[in-house]
Motif scaffolding. Structure first.
Motif, PDB file in Angstrom:
ATOM      1  N   ILE A 170       0.579  38.842  -5.984  1.00 49.55           N
ATOM      2  CA  ILE A 170      -0.249  37.884  -6.723  1.00 49.55           C
ATOM      3  C   ILE A 170      -0.740  38.570  -7.982  1.00 49.55           C
ATOM      4  CG2 ILE A 170      -2.299  36.411  -6.681  1.00 49.55           C
ATOM      5  CD1 ILE A 170      -2.192  36.558  -3.614  1.00 49.55           C
ATOM      6  N   VAL A 172      -3.469  38.900 -10.766  1.00 47.44           N
ATOM      7  CA  VAL A 172      -4.867  38.588 -11.034  1.00 47.44           C
ATOM      8  C   VAL A 172      -5.192  39.111 -12.429  1.00 47.44           C
ATOM      9  CG1 VAL A 172      -7.258  39.014 -10.377  1.00 47.44           C
ATOM     10  CG2 VAL A 172      -5.527  38.649  -8.608  1.00 47.44           C
ATOM     11  N   ILE A 191      -8.966  36.281  -2.548  1.00 44.24           N
ATOM     12  CA  ILE A 191      -7.605  36.677  -2.912  1.00 44.24           C
ATOM     13  C   ILE A 191      -7.223  37.973  -2.211  1.00 44.24           C
ATOM     14  CG2 ILE A 191      -6.125  37.423  -4.822  1.00 44.24           C
ATOM     15  CD1 ILE A 191      -7.706  35.533  -6.641  1.00 44.24           C
ATOM     16  N   ALA A 192      -8.172  38.920  -2.163  1.00 43.85           N
ATOM     17  CA  ALA A 192      -7.903  40.191  -1.488  1.00 43.85           C
ATOM     18  C   ALA A 192      -7.623  39.976  -0.008  1.00 43.85           C
ATOM     19  CB  ALA A 192      -9.091  41.137  -1.673  1.00 43.85           C
ATOM     20  N   ALA A 195      -4.198  38.593   0.503  1.00 42.32           N
ATOM     21  CA  ALA A 195      -3.189  39.637   0.347  1.00 42.32           C
ATOM     22  C   ALA A 195      -3.082  40.491   1.607  1.00 42.32           C
ATOM     23  CB  ALA A 195      -3.521  40.516  -0.858  1.00 42.32           C
ATOM     24  N   ILE A 202      -1.398  43.004  -4.914  1.00 40.20           N
ATOM     25  CA  ILE A 202      -2.138  42.393  -6.017  1.00 40.20           C
ATOM     26  C   ILE A 202      -1.909  43.231  -7.263  1.00 40.20           C
ATOM     27  CG2 ILE A 202      -4.414  41.845  -6.974  1.00 40.20           C
ATOM     28  CD1 ILE A 202      -5.363  41.299  -4.150  1.00 40.20           C
ATOM     29  N   SER A 204      -3.430  43.645 -10.645  1.00 42.76           N
ATOM     30  CA  SER A 204      -4.687  43.266 -11.295  1.00 42.76           C
ATOM     31  C   SER A 204      -4.703  43.780 -12.731  1.00 42.76           C
ATOM     32  CB  SER A 204      -5.871  43.848 -10.509  1.00 42.76           C
ATOM     33  OG  SER A 204      -7.089  43.500 -11.131  1.00 42.76           O
ATOM     34  N   SER A 221     -11.300  45.772  -9.559  1.00 40.65           N
ATOM     35  CA  SER A 221     -10.516  45.801  -8.330  1.00 40.65           C
ATOM     36  C   SER A 221     -10.820  47.084  -7.577  1.00 40.65           C
ATOM     37  CB  SER A 221      -9.022  45.722  -8.644  1.00 40.65           C
ATOM     38  OG  SER A 221      -8.608  46.822  -9.422  1.00 40.65           O
ATOM     39  N   HIS A 228      -3.456  47.590  -1.140  1.00 39.40           N
ATOM     40  CA  HIS A 228      -2.727  46.509  -1.789  1.00 39.40           C
ATOM     41  C   HIS A 228      -3.006  46.396  -3.293  1.00 39.40           C
ATOM     42  CE1 HIS A 228      -2.347  45.370   2.401  1.00 39.40           C
ATOM     43  NE2 HIS A 228      -1.391  44.520   2.072  1.00 39.40           N
ATOM     44  N   ALA A 229      -4.158  46.860  -3.734  1.00 40.01           N
ATOM     45  CA  ALA A 229      -4.535  46.628  -5.130  1.00 40.01           C
ATOM     46  C   ALA A 229      -3.814  47.572  -6.066  1.00 40.01           C
ATOM     47  CB  ALA A 229      -6.046  46.788  -5.289  1.00 40.01           C
TER      48      ALA A 229
END
Length: 232
Positions: A170, A172, A191-192, A195, A202, A204, A221, A228-229
Motif C-alpha cells: 500500500i 501512503v 492502514i498499519a 498491512a 507499506i 510511506s 511511520s 512492514h513499514a
C-alpha cells in the motif's frame, strides 16, 4: 534502418508522458500570459538554509569534490538513523538505512526489490504520477483507491476490499501530493493493522513531512511488529 520502436526495451512503452513535463511545456508556450501560477514542480521560493549553503562552500574550499562514496556512507547513515529514531521514538540502526539520489530513485528501488511481475499495489487517488510509473516498470499493477468522496483520505473499507491474493503493498503519501491532505493517527493505525493482518508492505512517502505544522503535524511511520513499514 530498424524502426525506432524496435530500438527501445518494451518496458519503455508501458509509460505515459509526464503530466508535470507536459505542464512545463504548456507554461513555456503561455509565457506571454498576464498571470500563470505554476503549482507543478513543488519548488520552494526561499533561499537555501544557511547550514546547507555554508556547508557546500566549506566543502569546496576544502577541495572535498571527489565522487560520493556509494558503498558505505556510514557517517551519513548513522546520522539519518539518529534523526529517524528521534522522530519516531523508536531505535533505528544505520544498517536499516539506505541512501538514494532522490525520492524517485528510492521509489524505484522499493518497487524493484518488493514487486514480482503481476504484484498489485494499492494507491489512493489523487496521486503523484511517479507512484504508478515505478510500479509498472517493476512489472506490477497499480490499483487505485478513490478518496475524493472522503476528503481525500482513503477509507479502510475501500482499501480492504481491494486487497487480493496478488496485493503486495500500500502506498501512503502524507502530506499528500497533490491534495495536501494529512492522514490522522487513526487512519494510519488502521492502514498499519491492515498491512499486518494481510501480510502487506507499506511504502510511506513522507517527503512533505516538514511542511506539516500544528495543529496537524504529520505522524511519522514507525516500525511495525513484522517490519512492514518502508519510509522514503
Amino acid at each position: 534502418m530498424t524502426e525506432n520502436k524496435h530500438m527501445l526495451a518494451q518496458r519503455t512503452f508501458l509509460l505515459n508522458s509526464s503530466g508535470t513535463a507536459a505542464w512545463t511545456a504548456a507554461k513555456a508556450a503561455t509565457a506571454s500570459a498576464d498571470q500563470v501560477i505554476d503549482l507543478t514542480a513543488s519548488e520552494i521560493w526561499s533561499d537555501l538554509a544557511p547550514m546547507v549553503r555554508e556547508g557546500a562552500i566549506l566543502a569546496l574550499n576544502r577541495e572535498l569534490n571527489r565522487n560520493t562514496d556509494t558503498i558505505d556512507l556510514a557517517e551519513l547513515r548513522h546520522a539519518l538513523a539518529r534523526k529517524i529514531s528521534a522522530e519516531t521514538a523508536q531505535d533505528w540502526s544505520a544498517d536499516e538505512i539506505a541512501v538514494t539520489s532522490g525520492s524517485k530513485h528510492a521509489l524505484f528501488n522499493a518497487a524493484m526489490v518488493l514487486l514480482n511481475p503481476g504484484a498489485e499495489v494499492l494507491i489512493p487517488t489523487p496521486y503523484w504520477t511517479t507512484f504508478p510509473a515505478q510500479i509498472v516498470l517493476a512489472g506490477g499493477t497499480p490499483i487505485y483507491i478513490e478518496t475524493r468522496n472522503n476528503n481525500y483520505v482513503p477509507r479502510l473499507t475501500d482499501l480492504a476490499a481491494a486487497v487480493t491474493s496478488k496485493t503486495k503493498a500500500i502506498v501512503v503519501n502524507t502530506p499528500n501530493n497533490p491534495t495536501g491532505t494529512i492522514y490522522d493517527r487513526a487512519t494510519l493505525a488502521d492502514i498499519a493493522q491492515l498491512a499486518i493482518d494481510r501480510d502487506l508492505c507499506i511504502v510511506s512517502d513522507e517527503c512533505y513531512g516538514d511542511f506539516a505544522h500544528a495543529p496537524r503535524p504529520i505522524i511519522r511511520s514507525s516500525r511495525q511488529p513484522r517490519g512492514h513499514a518502508l519510509a522514503l
